[in-house]
Design a protein around this motif. Structure first.
Motif, PDB file in Angstrom:
ATOM      1  N   PRO A 176     -12.001  -8.795  -2.078  1.00 37.87           N
ATOM      2  CA  PRO A 176     -11.273  -7.751  -2.841  1.00 37.87           C
ATOM      3  C   PRO A 176     -11.411  -6.484  -2.153  1.00 37.87           C
ATOM      4  O   PRO A 176     -10.559  -5.826  -2.086  1.00 37.87           O
ATOM      5  CB  PRO A 176     -11.897  -7.750  -4.111  1.00 37.87           C
ATOM      6  CG  PRO A 176     -12.721  -9.075  -4.394  1.00 37.87           C
ATOM      7  CD  PRO A 176     -13.055  -9.411  -2.946  1.00 37.87           C
ATOM      8  N   LYS A 177     -12.380  -5.985  -1.534  1.00 40.92           N
ATOM      9  CA  LYS A 177     -12.474  -4.618  -1.138  1.00 40.92           C
ATOM     10  C   LYS A 177     -11.703  -4.543   0.268  1.00 40.92           C
ATOM     11  O   LYS A 177     -10.792  -3.491   0.693  1.00 40.92           O
ATOM     12  CB  LYS A 177     -14.187  -4.375  -0.516  1.00 40.92           C
ATOM     13  CG  LYS A 177     -14.928  -3.871  -2.013  1.00 40.92           C
ATOM     14  CD  LYS A 177     -16.144  -3.644  -1.421  1.00 40.92           C
ATOM     15  CE  LYS A 177     -17.085  -3.198  -2.517  1.00 40.92           C
ATOM     16  NZ  LYS A 177     -18.700  -2.916  -2.522  1.00 40.92           N
ATOM     17  N   LEU A 178     -11.717  -5.725   1.148  1.00 38.25           N
ATOM     18  CA  LEU A 178     -11.051  -5.789   2.392  1.00 38.25           C
ATOM     19  C   LEU A 178      -9.211  -5.913   1.880  1.00 38.25           C
ATOM     20  O   LEU A 178      -8.661  -5.277   2.708  1.00 38.25           O
ATOM     21  CB  LEU A 178     -11.257  -6.808   3.142  1.00 38.25           C
ATOM     22  CG  LEU A 178     -10.841  -6.971   4.493  1.00 38.25           C
ATOM     23  CD1 LEU A 178     -10.692  -5.673   5.393  1.00 38.25           C
ATOM     24  CD2 LEU A 178     -11.334  -8.249   5.237  1.00 38.25           C
ATOM     25  N   LEU A 179      -9.180  -6.414   0.897  1.00 38.16           N
ATOM     26  CA  LEU A 179      -7.637  -6.734   0.630  1.00 38.16           C
ATOM     27  C   LEU A 179      -7.091  -5.272   0.112  1.00 38.16           C
ATOM     28  O   LEU A 179      -6.150  -5.003   0.583  1.00 38.16           O
ATOM     29  CB  LEU A 179      -7.593  -7.737  -0.751  1.00 38.16           C
ATOM     30  CG  LEU A 179      -6.166  -7.837  -1.329  1.00 38.16           C
ATOM     31  CD1 LEU A 179      -5.208  -8.489  -0.198  1.00 38.16           C
ATOM     32  CD2 LEU A 179      -6.403  -8.973  -2.527  1.00 38.16           C
ATOM     33  N   LYS A 180      -7.813  -4.568  -0.739  1.00 41.47           N
ATOM     34  CA  LYS A 180      -7.550  -3.250  -1.081  1.00 41.47           C
ATOM     35  C   LYS A 180      -7.415  -2.286   0.128  1.00 41.47           C
ATOM     36  O   LYS A 180      -6.370  -1.511   0.246  1.00 41.47           O
ATOM     37  CB  LYS A 180      -8.779  -2.663  -2.150  1.00 41.47           C
ATOM     38  CG  LYS A 180      -8.303  -1.407  -2.535  1.00 41.47           C
ATOM     39  CD  LYS A 180      -9.194  -0.758  -3.870  1.00 41.47           C
ATOM     40  CE  LYS A 180      -8.749   0.356  -4.229  1.00 41.47           C
ATOM     41  NZ  LYS A 180      -9.612   0.844  -5.144  1.00 41.47           N
TER      42      LYS A 180
END
Length: 133
Positions: free
Chosen positions: A10-14
């Motif tokens: 999720p952090k990399l996607l954001k």
């Protein structure tokens, strides 16, 4: 230009979505393979940035399914799988490009702009060089 960003972190996607939006892309996100296929069918993005390692379905399988239904889709694999055999598998599944994590933000934006110009050239040759946003 619509981009589907698929990443199980999720952090990399954001981060990826923020980077793409900052560069003028309309970004749709998905955290898994099944969600990616659903959002692909709903939004018909011109470009798909696709992680390989996901919990529910591999990016390789997602790539194959999208490629089977849409030969013109532009698919960029963005993954930590860096062996030559991994790259070959991604390209054989139908990916147009293969980017290894960790990636350089400048490299991603440069490649995305190049891909966008290619899509514009293919779809509207008289608009080459214009903004894609």
């Amino acid at each position: 230009m619509k981009v589907l960003a698929v990443e199980n972190n999720p952090k990399l996607l954001k981060l990826l979505a923020h980077l793409l939006e900052k560069e003028g892309f309309e970004t749709i996100t998905a955290e898994g393979g099944a969600e990616a296929l659903e959002k692909y069918r709903q939004h018909k993005p011109e470009i798909i940035c696709l992680d390989v390692l996901m919990d529910d379905m591999s990016g390789i399988e997602v790539c194959r399914q999208i490629r089977a239904s849409d030969p013109a889709a532009v698919i960029l694999m963005i993954t930590s799988k860096s062996r030559d055999v991994d790259v070959a598998e991604g390209l054989a599944a139908g990916a147009n490009d293969y980017i290894v994590k960790p990636f350089d933000l400048t490299d991603i934006t440069t490649r995305m702009h190049g891909v966008a110009q290619s899509v514009i050239a293919r779809n509207a040759p008289d608009k080459v060089g214009e903004s894609f946003a």
